[in-house]
Enzyme design. Structure first.
Site, mmCIF file in Angstrom:
data_model
loop_
_atom_site.group_PDB
_atom_site.id
_atom_site.type_symbol
_atom_site.label_atom_id
_atom_site.label_comp_id
_atom_site.label_asym_id
_atom_site.label_seq_id
_atom_site.Cartn_x
_atom_site.Cartn_y
_atom_site.Cartn_z
ATOM 1 C CG HIS A 134 13.160 6.151 1.964
ATOM 2 N ND1 HIS A 134 12.869 6.008 0.628
ATOM 3 C CD2 HIS A 134 13.956 7.244 2.063
ATOM 4 C CE1 HIS A 134 13.484 6.954 -0.069
ATOM 5 N NE2 HIS A 134 14.151 7.730 0.783
ATOM 6 C CD GLU A 188 -6.684 -1.936 10.541
ATOM 7 O OE1 GLU A 188 -5.640 -2.596 10.655
ATOM 8 O OE2 GLU A 188 -7.789 -2.368 10.927
#
Ligand code: ARG
Length: 463
Positions: free
Chosen positions: A159, A293
């Site tokens: 998480h 990215e």
């Protein structure tokens, strides 16, 4: 005299409307198939020769002219005609311009329906090898860094929150395993797709006695089609290539996402080399991870390529339909994208500077050892649920008191049930305690690397 200069003009008394021609023309993108179209056409010329429909001399002249036209197209010297709808018609026309009647003999027993997908299979075969090599190179770059960092400890995440200590080598190997599976998928695709459609004709073969198996062999395919209708209709070969590419793109994206996070100066676990970083046009201090990215984002377009072709194919009855012309651009785009992303990512990985001290410092987060404590209680005979509850309560109480596990006194450790529990708050001990196969311990990482290195040997795949 026919009304159209197109290959099929005989049946027509008028030329297509310019806007219909503009929509139908694929020459702008399928000219990339020129080398493959030349190879397929040459193999077809030999099939015509073997069937007694061309002399050996004529077949040779056709093949020579095909080579010249193909070379001109590739070099950008070929003069296209407005009637050239696609690369297949352009090459046939170019050959006919050179050889007259002899050129007009080439298309006997074949159709653009079998030719177009033969060309594309040949193109994908080469592209698959290039992509495979680039994927292997990226995976090797990742494994090389894993080898350097088999012992480097870092917080492992679930998480996106600190979970348990792992080694950097283990985390990097996880990416390498995914890339190794991508290569296997490509090999499996390549084996399944090694089928030649040429000789299937428009849909029903021909009456000319062409030897499709010999053509397949000349083109380096493992076999000729088993069903001529399937041969011209099958696009799962393209869909599967795109599916494999989309999965590979996803793996590149997830690797890029991890690197982008690690190189965030706020975390500081790694630093991108300047050659793979970008400045800001306004903010002088920035060193941005644009390469990462873009590697992360480009996966989206490959997934889009797969979705586009899937949408074209679903509900499409068998037999060639012009819808199938839409198979090419997604494939070109997916392969081009991977050939951009994979090397850039490999370069970023090779030049990354890891900050082992920052990673080790991040392992001071006591929560990382809560599971080790609970498992140690289990060893002493405490049922896991009870151990989990007891540890959870301890962590909660310490949180309320503004203390950490490291602040526990010896009597508190004893009350908890683990005298000497403080010794468990150690990342090196934690990862070494997980030395079984597939675990994060240095010994396991070293074993993984040996297996991966074997899998990643060779540019292409198992013969
Ligand atoms: N450019 C076409 C394609 O890529 C070639 C096939 C045309 N065949 C036809 N029957 N109109 O699909």
């Amino acid at each position: 005299m026919s009304g159209s200069g197109a290959l099929w003009g005989g049946r027509f008394s008028a030329s297509p409307a310019p806007e219909a021609h503009a929509l139908g023309s694929s020459i702008a993108f399928d000219r990339r198939l020129a080398p493959q179209d030349v190879a397929a056409s040459a193999a077809h010329a030999l099939a015509l020769r073997d069937a007694g429909l061309l002399s050996a001399d004529d077949a040779d002249r056709l093949i020579a002219a095909l080579g010249e036209v193909g070379a001109e197209i590739t070099a950008g010297r070929f003069v296209f005609d407005p009637d050239d709808e696609d690369v297949h018609s352009a090459i046939e026309r170019g050959v006919t311009d050179r050889l007259g009647d002899l050129g007009a003999r080439l298309h006997a027993g074949r159709s653009r329906n079998d030719l177009a997908i033969t060309d594309l299979r040949l193109w994908m075969r080469d592209a698959g090898e290039r992509v495979n090599a680039a994927c292997a190179d990226l995976a090797r770059a990742v494994v090389d860094r894993a080898r350097e960092h088999a012992e480097t400890v870092m917080p492992g995440m679930t998480h996106l929150r600190a979970a348990q200590p792992v080694t950097l080598g283990h985390h990097l190997c996880a990416h390498a395993w995914a890339l190794a599976r991508d290569r296997q998928r490509l090999w499996q695709w390549a084996a399944r797709s090694s089928v030649s459609p040429l000789g299937a004709g428009a849909l029903a073969t021909s009456t000319l006695g062409l030897d499709a198996a010999a053509t397949a062999e000349r083109l380096g395919f493992a076999a000729a089609f088993a069903n001529s209708l399937d041969a011209v209709s099958d696009r799962d070969v393209v869909q599967e290539f795109l599916a494999v590419a989309a999965i590979m793109g996803t793996h590149a994206s997830r690797l890029a996402a991890d690197l982008a996070r690690w190189t965030d100066p706020a975390l500081g676990w790694a630093e991108l080399d300047e050659a793979f970083a970008t400045g800001s046009s306004m903010m002088p201090h920035k060193r941005n991870p644009d390469t990462l990215e873009l590697a992360r984002a480009k996966a989206a377009r490959i997934a889009g390529d797969l979705a586009a072709l899937t949408a074209v194919l679903q509900g499409l009855p068998l037999g060639y339909a012009r819808d199938l012309q839409e198979d090419k651009e997604p494939v070109f785009d997916a392969a081009d994208t991977l050939e951009l992303v994979l090397p850039a990512l490999a370069g970023a990985v090779r030049t990354l500077r890891f900050d082992e001290e920052r990673m080790r410092a991040a392992c001071r987060d006591d929560g990382l050892y809560a599971t080790d404590l609970a498992e140690e209680l289990v060893r002493t005979g405490v049922p896991f649920r009870e151990a989990h509850r007891r540890t959870g309560e301890l962590v909660r109480r310490l949180g309320e008191e503004g203390r950490a596990l490291g602040d526990l006194t010896d009597p508190e450790w004893e009350a908890y049930g683990l005298a000497g529990g403080a010794g468990l708050l150690d990342p090196d001990r934690s990862v070494r305690a997980r030395g079984g196969p597939g675990g994060p311990a240095p010994v396991s990482v070293t074993a993984q690397i040996a297996e991966l290195a074997e899998l990643l040997e060779g540019e292409v795949g198992p013969d």
